[in-house]
Scaffold this active site. Sequence first.
Site, PDB file in Angstrom:
ATOM      1  N   GLY A 114       0.303  -0.589   0.129  1.00 53.10           N
ATOM      2  CA  GLY A 114       0.071  -0.109  -0.360  1.00 53.10           C
ATOM      3  C   GLY A 114       0.836   1.012   0.624  1.00 53.10           C
ATOM      4  O   GLY A 114       0.712   2.412   0.414  1.00 53.10           O
ATOM      5  N   ILE A 117      -7.796  -9.523 -11.290  1.00 51.04           N
ATOM      6  CA  ILE A 117      -8.361  -9.103 -12.101  1.00 51.04           C
ATOM      7  C   ILE A 117     -10.566  -8.769 -11.509  1.00 51.04           C
ATOM      8  O   ILE A 117     -10.598  -9.088 -11.281  1.00 51.04           O
ATOM      9  CB  ILE A 117      -9.143 -10.648 -13.458  1.00 51.04           C
ATOM     10  CG1 ILE A 117      -7.144 -10.710 -13.532  1.00 51.04           C
ATOM     11  CG2 ILE A 117      -9.587  -9.996 -14.734  1.00 51.04           C
ATOM     12  CD1 ILE A 117      -6.166 -10.282 -14.393  1.00 51.04           C
ATOM     13  N   LEU A 118     -10.424  -7.499 -12.526  1.00 44.86           N
ATOM     14  CA  LEU A 118     -12.008  -6.921 -11.993  1.00 44.86           C
ATOM     15  C   LEU A 118     -12.680  -7.527 -12.720  1.00 44.86           C
ATOM     16  O   LEU A 118     -12.803  -8.158 -13.338  1.00 44.86           O
ATOM     17  CB  LEU A 118     -11.574  -5.232 -11.973  1.00 44.86           C
ATOM     18  CG  LEU A 118     -11.100  -4.304 -11.084  1.00 44.86           C
ATOM     19  CD1 LEU A 118     -12.089  -2.685 -11.517  1.00 44.86           C
ATOM     20  CD2 LEU A 118     -11.199  -4.535  -9.639  1.00 44.86           C
ATOM     21  N   HIS A 172       0.110   1.575 -13.152  1.00 42.03           N
ATOM     22  CA  HIS A 172       1.192   0.034 -13.971  1.00 42.03           C
ATOM     23  C   HIS A 172       2.593   0.596 -13.513  1.00 42.03           C
ATOM     24  O   HIS A 172       2.621   1.744 -13.896  1.00 42.03           O
ATOM     25  CB  HIS A 172       0.453  -0.618 -15.375  1.00 42.03           C
ATOM     26  CG  HIS A 172       1.356  -1.419 -15.663  1.00 42.03           C
ATOM     27  ND1 HIS A 172       0.564  -2.884 -15.086  1.00 42.03           N
ATOM     28  CD2 HIS A 172       2.250  -1.347 -16.361  1.00 42.03           C
ATOM     29  CE1 HIS A 172       1.715  -3.572 -15.742  1.00 42.03           C
ATOM     30  NE2 HIS A 172       2.761  -2.700 -16.522  1.00 42.03           N
TER      31      HIS A 172
HETATM   32  C1  GAR Z   1       2.568  -1.071  -7.641  1.00 40.39           C
HETATM   33  O1  GAR Z   1       4.443  -1.581  -8.017  1.00 40.39           O
HETATM   34  C2  GAR Z   1       1.869  -0.622  -8.798  1.00 40.39           C
HETATM   35  O2  GAR Z   1       2.695   0.046  -9.396  1.00 40.39           O
HETATM   36  C3  GAR Z   1       1.614  -2.379  -8.929  1.00 40.39           C
HETATM   37  O3  GAR Z   1       2.095  -3.468  -7.808  1.00 40.39           O
HETATM   38  C4  GAR Z   1       2.585  -2.728  -6.809  1.00 40.39           C
HETATM   39  C5  GAR Z   1       1.982  -2.484  -5.505  1.00 40.39           C
HETATM   40  O4  GAR Z   1       3.094  -1.496  -4.343  1.00 40.39           O
HETATM   41  N1  GAR Z   1       0.813  -2.858  -9.527  1.00 40.39           N
HETATM   42  C6  GAR Z   1       0.931  -3.343 -11.138  1.00 40.39           C
HETATM   43  O5  GAR Z   1       2.034  -4.024 -11.354  1.00 40.39           O
HETATM   44  C7  GAR Z   1      -0.659  -3.968 -11.789  1.00 40.39           C
HETATM   45  N2  GAR Z   1      -0.783  -4.422 -12.578  1.00 40.39           N
HETATM   46  P1  GAR Z   1       2.391  -0.902  -2.942  1.00 40.39           P
HETATM   47  O6  GAR Z   1       1.013  -2.007  -2.852  1.00 40.39           O
HETATM   48  O7  GAR Z   1       3.111  -0.550  -2.492  1.00 40.39           O
HETATM   49  O8  GAR Z   1       1.105   0.366  -4.004  1.00 40.39           O
END
Ligand code: GAR
Length: 207
Positions: A12, A93-94, A110
């Site tokens: 998060g 997946i939503l 992303h």
């Molecule tokens: C982030 O790097 C986000 O961009 C990626 O997951 C991580 C979550 O980190 N999302 C994807 O890869 C979606 N395809 P966080 O929980 O610390 O925000």
Amino acid sequence: MLRIAVLVSGGGTNLQAIIDAIKSGAVTDAEISGVISSKHGAYALTRCSENGIPSKVVALKDYADKAARDEALVMAVQSFSPDLVVLAGFLTILPKRLIKLYPNKIINIHPSLIPSFCGDGFYGLKVHERVLERGVKVTGATVHFVDEGTDTGPILMQKAVEVLPGDTPESLQLRVMQEAEWKILPAVINAIAHGKVKEKNGAYYID
Ligand code: GAR
């Protein structure tokens, strides 16, 4: 006031970036009405309790099947009455029904420059592993509207990040977060809160 529901699966840090941006006034006229995690025990949930933000868990293991989980997810999102749904590291997946309920009202962050290193199987650290394997010198992050494809929706904002010699997937992931993700996600939310996202000839831009 733009009501935001944030969907998370892990640490998060992007959720934290939104919380911080609202606290500092970098994002105005927006509030997080609730957070939904696809995992019990996700650290993102601790960030919610530390900041007085309501949260719910909708985890596949608590339901008979995916259809039941999908229905619970739709209801959980609706329970926060959001104007905007933010996928901040949401690795599920939503449900199509959710996407249809919120056309151009769901955004995703992303960790690459779409259309590179995106689509099925490209998430989290895997994206940065593939970037390093391919040897590209510039990567980055993208915020886009969510449509029914994987990472195919209209692009709203991107920021490039240099790949450095000696990078590991972990070091690159952190630099992409620090230099791109934690900046462009709040920036897009602020733009949406202020009606600054415009469409021209099918492409979206921030006015
Ligand atoms: C982030 O790097 C986000 O961009 C990626 O997951 C991580 C979550 O980190 N999302 C994807 O890869 C979606 N395809 P966080 O929980 O610390 O925000």
